[in-house]
Design a protein around this motif. Sequence first.
Motif, mmCIF file in Angstrom:
data_model
loop_
_atom_site.group_PDB
_atom_site.id
_atom_site.type_symbol
_atom_site.label_atom_id
_atom_site.label_comp_id
_atom_site.label_asym_id
_atom_site.label_seq_id
_atom_site.Cartn_x
_atom_site.Cartn_y
_atom_site.Cartn_z
ATOM 1 N N LEU A 189 -6.170 1.478 -3.857
ATOM 2 C CA LEU A 189 -5.420 2.709 -4.128
ATOM 3 C C LEU A 189 -5.273 2.953 -5.630
ATOM 4 C CD1 LEU A 189 -2.719 2.238 -1.368
ATOM 5 C CD2 LEU A 189 -4.232 4.222 -1.548
ATOM 6 N N LEU A 190 -4.935 1.904 -6.366
ATOM 7 C CA LEU A 190 -4.752 2.061 -7.812
ATOM 8 C C LEU A 190 -6.056 2.436 -8.512
ATOM 9 C CD1 LEU A 190 -2.387 -0.966 -8.609
ATOM 10 C CD2 LEU A 190 -1.755 1.408 -8.117
ATOM 11 N N GLU A 191 -7.171 1.988 -7.949
ATOM 12 C CA GLU A 191 -8.484 2.293 -8.542
ATOM 13 C C GLU A 191 -8.844 3.776 -8.463
ATOM 14 O OE1 GLU A 191 -10.822 -0.483 -6.347
ATOM 15 O OE2 GLU A 191 -10.181 -2.196 -7.571
ATOM 16 N N PRO A 249 0.799 -1.226 0.000
ATOM 17 C CA PRO A 249 0.000 0.000 0.000
ATOM 18 C C PRO A 249 0.835 1.281 0.000
ATOM 19 C CG PRO A 249 -0.987 -1.606 1.474
ATOM 20 C CD PRO A 249 0.328 -2.180 1.035
ATOM 21 N N ALA A 250 1.934 1.293 0.749
ATOM 22 C CA ALA A 250 2.752 2.509 0.809
ATOM 23 C C ALA A 250 3.320 2.865 -0.558
ATOM 24 C CB ALA A 250 3.873 2.329 1.828
ATOM 25 N N SER A 251 3.843 1.876 -1.272
ATOM 26 C CA SER A 251 4.411 2.160 -2.593
ATOM 27 C C SER A 251 3.323 2.409 -3.635
ATOM 28 C CB SER A 251 5.333 1.021 -3.044
ATOM 29 O OG SER A 251 4.667 -0.223 -3.041
ATOM 30 N N ALA A 252 2.154 1.768 -3.484
ATOM 31 C CA ALA A 252 1.032 2.028 -4.392
ATOM 32 C C ALA A 252 0.542 3.467 -4.245
ATOM 33 C CB ALA A 252 -0.105 1.048 -4.120
ATOM 34 N N GLU A 253 0.531 3.947 -3.017
ATOM 35 C CA GLU A 253 0.117 5.333 -2.780
ATOM 36 C C GLU A 253 1.078 6.307 -3.461
ATOM 37 O OE1 GLU A 253 -1.190 8.233 0.949
ATOM 38 O OE2 GLU A 253 -0.190 6.318 1.345
ATOM 39 N N ALA A 277 -4.362 -14.812 -10.989
ATOM 40 C CA ALA A 277 -5.106 -13.740 -11.651
ATOM 41 C C ALA A 277 -6.589 -13.811 -11.290
ATOM 42 C CB ALA A 277 -4.911 -13.831 -13.157
ATOM 43 N N LYS A 278 -7.109 -15.014 -11.179
ATOM 44 C CA LYS A 278 -8.529 -15.194 -10.836
ATOM 45 C C LYS A 278 -8.818 -14.648 -9.445
ATOM 46 C CE LYS A 278 -12.123 -18.766 -10.560
ATOM 47 N NZ LYS A 278 -12.408 -20.218 -10.701
ATOM 48 N N GLU A 279 -7.916 -14.903 -8.498
ATOM 49 C CA GLU A 279 -8.110 -14.410 -7.139
ATOM 50 C C GLU A 279 -8.043 -12.888 -7.081
ATOM 51 O OE1 GLU A 279 -6.326 -17.852 -4.224
ATOM 52 O OE2 GLU A 279 -4.922 -16.794 -5.514
ATOM 53 N N MET A 280 -7.101 -12.305 -7.807
ATOM 54 C CA MET A 280 -6.996 -10.845 -7.836
ATOM 55 C C MET A 280 -8.234 -10.222 -8.465
ATOM 56 S SD MET A 280 -2.986 -9.981 -8.667
ATOM 57 C CE MET A 280 -2.844 -11.181 -9.995
ATOM 58 N N LEU A 281 -8.719 -10.856 -9.511
ATOM 59 C CA LEU A 281 -9.921 -10.363 -10.190
ATOM 60 C C LEU A 281 -11.105 -10.311 -9.236
ATOM 61 C CD1 LEU A 281 -11.192 -9.471 -12.883
ATOM 62 C CD2 LEU A 281 -11.560 -11.889 -13.422
ATOM 63 N N SER A 282 -11.202 -11.289 -8.346
ATOM 64 C CA SER A 282 -12.315 -11.330 -7.396
ATOM 65 C C SER A 282 -12.235 -10.201 -6.365
ATOM 66 C CB SER A 282 -12.352 -12.680 -6.674
ATOM 67 O OG SER A 282 -11.260 -12.802 -5.771
ATOM 68 N N LEU A 283 -11.041 -9.630 -6.181
ATOM 69 C CA LEU A 283 -10.857 -8.547 -5.220
ATOM 70 C C LEU A 283 -11.026 -7.165 -5.844
ATOM 71 C CD1 LEU A 283 -7.699 -9.855 -3.311
ATOM 72 C CD2 LEU A 283 -10.085 -10.034 -2.596
ATOM 73 N N SER A 284 -11.133 -7.122 -7.167
ATOM 74 C CA SER A 284 -11.152 -5.840 -7.867
ATOM 75 C C SER A 284 -12.540 -5.218 -7.892
ATOM 76 C CB SER A 284 -10.658 -6.028 -9.306
ATOM 77 O OG SER A 284 -10.789 -4.840 -10.050
ATOM 78 N N ASN A 285 -12.567 -3.885 -7.718
ATOM 79 C CA ASN A 285 -13.806 -3.122 -7.846
ATOM 80 C C ASN A 285 -13.872 -2.364 -9.172
ATOM 81 O OD1 ASN A 285 -14.805 -3.758 -5.206
ATOM 82 N ND2 ASN A 285 -13.330 -2.303 -4.349
ATOM 83 N N ALA A 286 -12.876 -2.564 -10.036
ATOM 84 C CA ALA A 286 -12.824 -1.834 -11.304
ATOM 85 C C ALA A 286 -13.960 -2.262 -12.225
ATOM 86 C CB ALA A 286 -11.478 -2.069 -11.982
ATOM 87 N N SER A 287 -14.499 -1.302 -12.965
ATOM 88 C CA SER A 287 -15.613 -1.602 -13.874
ATOM 89 C C SER A 287 -15.158 -2.360 -15.112
ATOM 90 C CB SER A 287 -16.314 -0.298 -14.287
ATOM 91 O OG SER A 287 -15.393 0.607 -14.874
#
Length: 419
Positions: free
Chosen positions: A345-347, A308-312, A366-376
């Motif tokens: 943060l990236l969103e 999170p720190a580096s993403a910010e 990739a499937k697990e990350m996709l399930s965590l994404s709120n991107a449209s």
Amino acid sequence: MIPRLDDYKKKWEVASDQSIKPGLDAMKEALRLLNNPEKNLAFVHVAGTNGKGSTITFLEGISRRHGLNVGKFMSPCIVDVHDQLQINGIPISEKEMDDVFSRLKNAGLSGKLTDFELLTCAAFLYFSQQELDFVLLEAGMGGLEDSTNVITPIVSIITSIALEHTKFLGTTIESIAVHKAGIIKQNTPVVVGRLPIEASAVVDNAAFDKRASLIELGDHFEVSIDGSSEVYTNDEKGLQIKNIVRALPGKHQADNMAIAITAFFEVAEFLDITADLDKIRKGIYGACLPGRFEEVLPNVYFDGAHNPASAEKLVQTIKGEFSDEKIRFVVGMLGDKDVRAVLHLLEQVSDEFYFVDFANDRAMTAKEMLSLSNASHASSLKDYTSFLEAASTSEGKTFVTGSLYLLTEIRGSLIKNKI
């Protein structure tokens, strides 16, 4: 997994464990068997959650401008294991690595170490054979029980402290700070970046206990903006360096730069050389680091925002550099990171995400990350090489981010396909 390391292990029949095993007993015994090559070297030891690589890069640039011969041990690699052991920016050759592994085998180290411990021993052996002024040594994880923490440096550096590697370092800022502060040595100066209050208290106490001179950003030295350049001020030394220009973008890099300049003054004092302010400026201007806001193809950038720190910091830099551009992300991360927080943060700057699998036992799918994404607009991506080639001629900017291991794999694919 460290690319190409297994080639040398197999060739020279030197076994090591891929797991992470904090502690220094195995390292100390291994170095004893190697006749303690680290004792013939001077070091700058660098720990921190983020900013280690950039700080080392700035410090290397300044040092080389002063004509110093500098070894560097960093992780992870850029393309393969050779990148992790460098002298004056030049990776160790295959012939030199063969010589090192021959000595590791003859010392009877097979089966005694983890991969990273073995590579640390290799670095010490290699550097001890060279005519070096000092070695820039990056801690692999934490500091206190990291394999690199078997040396007494010219100066220690702690760039930043945030939650990371909680399985090994603890789940609080204080516990992680204890590990970072573990690199502070008796009567040895330590340069420290901007830390959370709870981390600062731990580091302050450790420095006091070790009678180590504590040199803190924001207290003893500072960096400020002056038009299109920056000014470094060191109250302890009563000096200013004006008209500093960085090639590495992002406001956070100003702190890393200031830490590097401050550490160089300690190196210069140890080596009994005069710090030249113009050479410091030139060293800063010429500093660049793969995987840090790095344009690898037109409109395609690599940035290893793995927590999170580096993403910010990445989000802040994107807002500053490309506020009017369309942004898309290609993401792959290790499962032991705070993936949800990084994505959140990236969103803030994009709603277009492509998630990829990569070769690491700790990688989240990739499937697990996709399930965590709120991107449209989010999907998984298989052929990232063709995707990035197309993105280089598309509208907007594409950022490949997440694990540095992902960046290494994709870089290798791009090189292989000669894009």
